[in-house]
Structure formats: structure tokens, C-alpha cells
Enzyme design. Structure first.
Site, PDB file in Angstrom:
ATOM      1  CG  HIS A  81     -32.359-130.247   1.464  1.00 13.53           C
ATOM      2  ND1 HIS A  81     -33.047-128.854   1.652  1.00 13.53           N
ATOM      3  CD2 HIS A  81     -32.980-131.325   0.991  1.00 13.53           C
ATOM      4  CE1 HIS A  81     -34.283-129.471   1.233  1.00 13.53           C
ATOM      5  NE2 HIS A  81     -34.349-130.667   0.981  1.00 13.53           N
ATOM      6  CG  ASP A 107     -36.160-131.137  -4.673  1.00  9.22           C
ATOM      7  OD1 ASP A 107     -35.467-132.169  -4.755  1.00  9.22           O
ATOM      8  OD2 ASP A 107     -36.999-130.912  -3.649  1.00  9.22           O
ATOM      9  CG  ASP A 138     -38.530-133.815  -4.560  1.00  6.28           C
ATOM     10  OD1 ASP A 138     -38.611-132.708  -5.452  1.00  6.28           O
ATOM     11  OD2 ASP A 138     -37.786-133.872  -3.620  1.00  6.28           O
TER      12      ASP A 138
END
Ligand SMILES: [Zn+2]
Length: 400
Positions: free
Chosen positions: A181, A218, A305
């Protein structure tokens, strides 16, 4: 290395692995357990890994906590996925150089890098991005340099490993803090430096590998990676993530710009997507995109995740999903990129799901069967029709 006997063939392999072809290594050293005699070709190294779990980069009650690294290492130990249990096949790289500020500045603005260093030097815990709270401690700047250095060292190892006649061993970095990110100007979403982008630049600039594919599985969109390479035709960024999840970017229509138009492939999966969805998306979109792009190396933002147990999202991957997915990624790397393939840890916040899933990834990269016996009947039905529509639309947009 004491007392270990190696044959001439093994010595030649180690030479080709540890010494570059006219290119200096970045201080890569391999634990002595790597030098066990290899009796057959099947026992040559399959996987290099680095563990830099940053135990002091931690914050009470934060999901991106130091317990994540410990959970992975405990799971690998419990599953006998250690160099001691798999001598010759699993290689722990114990000494590597951390990245320099110049390495980081290949993808981040210098004012950000130097500012973060100053902030960390004050020795106080702090929040550096309030959106999805991103924290630092007194060690975080150094931890982030270590994470990026681990990624670079694994690129070195797989590139040097691929100079032998076989597909290269893969690499896996158990590294924190995560990176996908982080944007050029600053930290974001638990991430400080974009380690995968730094590794991609290193592969290009130091090893002369022109075309880099980054696959990000992810559950969140890797917006930092996407921003950094949005106009770059030599980096193919493919991301699968949950539609509508943090940070809200990564729509199907975000395809790159300028020279890089078409080399960003964003695949937002509907909630409840799981094993069937990701396998179909990989076979019908990710694989064909890679075949067309013909990467020289594949880098993987490996966030766990999207696991059904994870508290931050509602996708339904099982631990064994990561085994199947990893096998497919490595097969692509073997076919297209001399086997050169490096995985970097990103997210994954359920400690049991994370430990199991990384273990399954290791098993796949080591050529071992999955041991996940989870009963998939316990999961919700997958949104099959929505996934079919996503695949059809993406095939049309990207001419796949
Ligand atoms: Zn994530």
C-alpha cells in the site's frame, strides 16, 4: 560448512548459485545446512527463504503485529518445514544486506525516506498514516530497510540459481512491515516501503531482467505497487482483491496509462469468492496475461488475508488454496522465467490461517503435497455467476 562433503556436481551447482556470472552478489550467505550432500537431482535446493519478522515493530491491539511473524515461524517448525528437516532442499539465507536509502528512493520520494528516518530516530511510537492506522516504533525504519533488503537478496539468489540448467529455486521472504500500500510520497495501510517494487527495480537495474511480473493475491488492492508502475510497460501488475475493500482502488477499468496501458490488470473478486473463483481467475486471466507478457521474473505480493478465517475481509480461500495457487505460479515461472520467482509476505491477520497458509505455500514450492484437510462444506456458496461475469469482462477489456 565443517565436515560436509560435497560432490563435484554439487560444487558446480553451488558455484553457479552463489557466484554471479560477472555480477557481484549482495553479500548473500547461506546457512551451513544448505551444504548437506545432495544425493539425487531431486534433492537440489527448491526454496530459499529469509526471515526478518521485525519483533519490535509492534503495537498493542493492531492487526499488523509482531505475533504474525512468530506464528509463521512456529507453523513452519510444527510442520517440519525447516532446513534441518529438509537438508539441501530448503535453504535459510541468514545473512543479507539491508536496503540503502538509495535503494528505497528508486520508488519513493527522498523527502519521505529521510523524513521517516528522522521520525524513527526520535525513538517514540507514532502513527504515520491515520487512514488505516500505520504505526512506527524506534526500530521500524530499520525493519523496513531489512524487509526490502530481504526481497533484493532473494532476487539475487533466484537469479543466480537460474544460471544452472534447471529452473531456479524459488524465494520466500517472511518480512515485516508489509509494503504494497505504500505510495511514492508516503506510508499507507500498515505499509512503510514498497519492498516488492524495490525488488522489481533491483531485478531490472542490477540483473538486467527487463520484464517483471508482479502478482498480488492479498485481499486488498496493492495500490502502492499499482501507482508506482501504472505507466510502466515493462512491469505487468496483476492484482486479485476483494471488491470494495480497503483502499477502494483496483477497479477493472484501471488498466494502466500511457506506455503502461494494458499492463495493470485489476481483478476485484466479489465477496465470498474462494478456491473455485481464484483458480478460474488464474487459469483464464492471470496465466494467459503472463504468457502474453513473457516475464523475466515473477514477484508475488503474498498476503493471506483472503483466507476464510481472516477478520479483515470476507473472501473464502482455504489454506490448501494457497498450495494450489503457488503451484500454478511456480509452474508459470518455470515455463516463462527460468523458474525465477520470489514471494514476499504482505497481509494476513488470522494467526492460525496465516501460519497454515504460509506452510502450504512452502510445501508447494518444495514439491510436497498439501496437508490441509479442511472440510470446505463449512464455507458459504461462492458467487459463481458474478465471477463468470468478472472473467468475461476482464477478458474483453484486456483481450485475453
Ligand atoms: Zn491486505
Amino acid at each position: 560448512m565443517h565436515g560436509v562433503r560435497i560432490t563435484r556436481t554439487e560444487l558446480a551447482w553451488l558455484h553457479s548459485t552463489l557466484q554471479s556470472c560477472g555480477k557481484p552478489t549482495r553479500n548473500v550467505q547461506v546457512a551451513a545446512t544448505a551444504l548437506q550432500p545432495l544425493s539425487t537431482d531431486a534433492e537440489r535446493p527448491q526454496l530459499f527463504y529469509i526471515s526478518t519478522p521485525a519483533p519490535s515493530h509492534d503495537r498493542l491491539g493492531h492487526p499488523e503485529c509482531a505475533a504474525r511473524g512468530a506464528a509463521i515461524l512456529d507453523a513452519l517448525q510444527a510442520n517440519k518445514l525447516t532446513p534441518q528437516a529438509l537438508p539441501g532442499q530448503l535453504v535459510h539465507m541468514t545473512d543479507f544486506k539491508k536496503a540503502t536509502a538509495d535503494d528505497i528512493c528508486a520508488v519513493h520520494e527522498r523527502s519521505y525516506v529521510l523524513g521517516l528516518e528522522k521520525l524513527a530516530a526520535r525513538g517514540r511510537d507514532d502513527i504515520v498514516d491515520a487512514g488505516a492506522p500505520t504505526y512506527i516504533t524506534s526500530t521500524s525504519f530499520n525493519d523496513a530497510l531489512q524487509a526490502a533488503g530481504a526481497a533484493m537478496a532473494l532476487v539475487d539468489a533466484v537469479v543466480e540459481g537460474s544460471s544452472a540448467s534447471h529452473p531456479a529455486p524459488a524465494g520466500f521472504a517472511i518480512c515485516r512491515p508489509p509494503g504494497h500500500h505504500a505510495v511514492p510520497k508516503g506510508p499507507m495501510g500498515f505499509c512503510l516501503f514498497g519492498s516488492i517494487c524495490i525488488a522489481a527495480k533491483h531485478a531490472q537495474q542490477f540483473h538486467g531482467l527487463k520484464r517483471v511480473m508482479i502478482f498480488d493475491f492479498d485481499v486488498h488492492h496493492g495500490n502502492g505497487t499499482n501507482d508506482i508502475f501504472y505507466g510502466d510497460k515493462d512491469v505487468l501488475f496483476v492484482s486479485t482483491h476483494q471488491q470494495g475493500s480497503y483502499p477502494g482502488t483496483g477497479k477493472l477499468s484501471e488498466v494502466g496509462e500511457g506506455d503502461g496501458e494494458g499492463t495493470s490488470i485489476n481483478l476485484p473478486l466479489p465477496g465470498d469468492s474462494g478456491d473455485s473463483a481464484i483458480m478460474a481467475v488464474f487459469d483464464e486471466l492471470v496465466g494467459p496475461a503472463a504468457q502474453r507478457f513473457k516475464p523475466d521474473i515473477i514477484l508475488v505480493s503474498a498476503g493471506y488475508d483472503a483466507h476464510w478465517r481472516d477478520p479483515l475481509a470476507t473472501l473464502q480461500m482455504r489454506s490448501s488454496t494457497y498450495h494450489r495457487l503457488t503451484s500454478k505460479i511456480k509452474a508459470l515461472a518455470d515455463e516463462l522465467a527460468g523458474g525465477r520467482c520470489v514471494f514476499l509476505l504482505e497481509g494476513g491477520y488470522d494467526l492460525q490461517g496465516l501460519g497454515e497458509s504460509v506452510s502450504e505455500t512452502f510445501r508447494a514450492l518444495l514439491g510436497l503435497e498439501s496437508v490441509d484437510g479442511f472440510n470446505a462444506d463449512l464455507l458459504r456458496d461462492e458467487p459463481t455467476d458474478k465471477v463468470k461475469r468478472l472473467i468475461a469482462e476482464a477478458r474483453s477489456i484486456h483481450s485475453l
